[in-house]
Enzyme design. Structure first.
Site, PDB file in Angstrom:
ATOM      1  N   GLY A  17       0.146  -2.994  -3.988  1.00 25.67           N
ATOM      2  CA  GLY A  17       0.949  -3.018  -2.769  1.00 25.67           C
ATOM      3  C   GLY A  17       0.074  -3.263  -1.569  1.00 25.67           C
TER       4      GLY A  17
ATOM      5  N   GLY B 284       0.034  -2.959   3.059  1.00 25.33           N
ATOM      6  CA  GLY B 284       0.659  -2.534   4.294  1.00 25.33           C
ATOM      7  C   GLY B 284       0.020  -3.240   5.466  1.00 25.33           C
TER       8      GLY B 284
ATOM      9  N   PHE C 259      -2.338  -2.229   7.433  1.00 23.24           N
ATOM     10  CA  PHE C 259      -3.772  -2.024   7.615  1.00 23.24           C
ATOM     11  C   PHE C 259      -4.549  -1.987   6.306  1.00 23.24           C
ATOM     12  CE2 PHE C 259      -1.435   0.275  10.934  1.00 23.24           C
ATOM     13  CZ  PHE C 259      -1.903  -0.374  12.061  1.00 23.24           C
TER      14      PHE C 259
ATOM     15  N   VAL D 204      -3.537  -1.754  -1.643  1.00 25.94           N
ATOM     16  CA  VAL D 204      -3.783  -0.760  -2.683  1.00 25.94           C
ATOM     17  C   VAL D 204      -3.890  -1.489  -4.010  1.00 25.94           C
ATOM     18  CG1 VAL D 204      -2.951   1.327  -3.824  1.00 25.94           C
ATOM     19  CG2 VAL D 204      -2.482   0.968  -1.391  1.00 25.94           C
TER      20      VAL D 204
ATOM     21  N   ASP E 184       6.033  10.842   8.765  1.00 29.41           N
ATOM     22  CA  ASP E 184       6.494   9.539   8.268  1.00 29.41           C
ATOM     23  C   ASP E 184       7.087   9.680   6.867  1.00 29.41           C
ATOM     24  OD1 ASP E 184       7.014   6.826   8.391  1.00 29.41           O
ATOM     25  OD2 ASP E 184       5.048   6.250   7.592  1.00 29.41           O
TER      26      ASP E 184
END
Length: 463
Positions: free
Chosen positions: A2, A4, A6, A9, A142
């Site tokens: 995955g 994001g 920043f 993974v 979050d």
């Protein structure tokens, strides 16, 4: 696995034990360009502070190689996907293209989401993790379905991604206020987006209530195409409760998704509700206090199981110490059993042992530590030995997690059996077991007096 804004993974493997890990690789260029170093530091410190809670993803190590374009966090691999995908797969309807749920705002017909029993199991674990976080002065900020990961057994969930987490101070007998607006719009409490100082724990309570709503209905309570209209509904607390929710579920969700912070349920209040107590796993009974009406039958079984969980989590596992020492016997320098056991027991390297401390440090102390690290001479033989022990300690925690995985599943099964005997008293009178088809960080973040930066190690290799 995955990516994001920043980081990415990737699946990796610990070179000594052969166990899988998740490697979160953060771009140094983006960290410097966007000034997100405080956020990264907060995530690392908070993960260490929350180390070894079974329902929070574990941080094993941080690899900080100045020659590498990334800063790498070596994380626990949780192989069952996330809660969003689980709810989607269990739902009788499917979302459309993108990340927007069908039937937003709690409207629309049909029944979807997880069965009551499955949703309750995960919700109990989420509340357990949040209570642990808040007891350590950490608020997540979050929480969302995508940040709740499912293990490979399908019986346990873990809260992940503490990138927006913050440490709360203690002021005048209560937790201090936070100021940064952040989080995901569909899960954010109204006060989080108001621009005014807010208390941390109630924000996580609102998000946890939203997660429970979504798990049991495959909908989110607040979804509008016009974001400003959505914020207005959230500010007023206007949403529809699905018709298949039982009375106790409606009361629980409504108490958590409440605009007035003073009226919103606390996590301690949530743990005392009858619906929450049904089939509560033994280790959670110990953590949250046994329900007053648990039958005597099975009490000894609960106590024995709970004692076993405590031993595994609060003691040094000698069998794993021996296994790690054997694995590292051929390394230079070799790792001694006594040195590794001392490191694990005292948490001297900041990986979260049973005696992990949480003393805050000032920004001046952190800068001084960073300067000392930068000015440090080349590694000495003593440094090499410490490095080897640190690597072995990471291996210890990897093997501990692998060893405990089967025990967690066994504990869930034991809790289900015990709940079957005692659930008649605590069960929802309306049939709680019914199955339905289915961005900045605060300037000062106190934490552990240890940052990352112990040099590149060869024990982690990306696949």
């Amino acid at each position: 696995m995955g990516s994001g804004a920043f980081s990415t993974v990737t699946l990796a493997q610990h070179g000594v034990t052969g166990l899988p890990v998740a490697l979160k690789r953060l771009s140094r260029e983006l960290i410097d360009k966007l000034g997100t170093a405080p956020r990264v530091r907060a995530e690392v410190l908070h993960l260490r502070l929350l180390a070894q809670h079974r329902h929070v993803t574990h941080l094993y190590d941080v690899v900080d190689d100045p020659a590498s374009p990334t800063l790498d966090l070596v994380m626990e691999f949780v192989g069952g996907g996330d809660m969003y995908d689980l709810v989607q797969a269990s739902s009788s309807r499917r979302r459309t293209r993108g990340r927007t749920w069908w039937g937003g705002g709690g409207g629309g017909g049909g029944v979807g989401g997880l069965a009551d029993e499955e949703a309750r199991l995960y919700f109990q674990q989420i509340v357990s993790a949040l209570r642990h976080m808040h007891s350590r002065g950490v608020v997540h900020r979050d929480l969302k379905l995508e940040n709740v990961l499912i293990d490979s057994t399908g019986k346990n969930c873990k809260i992940a991604d503490l990138g927006l987490s913050a440490r709360m101070g203690w002021e005048g007998g209560r937790w201090g206020r936070l100021r940064t607006p952040c989080g995901s719009p569909h899960y954010a409490a109204p006060e989080l987006l108001s621009g005014q100082p807010y208390a941390g724990p109630p924000v996580d309570v609102w998000a946890a209530g939203t997660i429970l709503y979504a798990m049991m209905s495959a909908k989110l309570p607040f979804v509008c195409e016009d974001l400003m209209e959505q914020f207005l509904l959230m500010r007023e607390g206007i949403y529809k409760m699905p018709s298949h929710f039982t009375g106790q579920v409606r009361s629980l969700v409504g108490g958590m998704i409440t605009v007035d912070v003073e009226d919103r349920l606390t996590l301690d209040q949530v743990t005392k509700l009858p619906w929450f107590r049904v089939r509560l796993a033994p280790y959670l009974m110990v953590e949250m206090g046994s329900p007053p009406d648990v039958a005597q039958e099975g009490d000894d079984e609960n106590k024995n199981r709970s004692a076993e969980f405590r031993r595994k989590w609060q003691s040094v596992r000698d069998d794993i110490i021996d296994e790690v020492v054997a694995l590292y016997a051929a390394h230079t320098p070799p790792v001694s059993r006594a040195a590794l056991k001392r490191a694990v027991a005292s948490d001297q390297f900041g990986l979260g042992g049973p005696e992990a401390a949480s003393a805050p440090i000032t920004s001046a102390e952190a800068r001084a530590m960073a300067r000392a690290k930068a000015d440090a001479p080349a590694a000495s033989p003593m440094d090499a030995r410490r490095e080897a022990v640190r690597d072995a300690q990471s291996a210890y925690h990897l093997l501990l997690d692998a060893s405990n995985a089967e025990d967690w599943a066994a504990g869930a099964r034991t809790g289900a059996r015990t709940g079957a005997r005692t659930g008649a008293r605590a069960a929802d009178e309306e049939g709680s077991a019914t199955s339905h088809p289915v961005e900045s960080v605060e300037e000062e973040i106190p934490g552990r007096p240890r940052l990352w930066g112990w040099g590149q190690r060869s024990v982690v290799a990306s696949q």
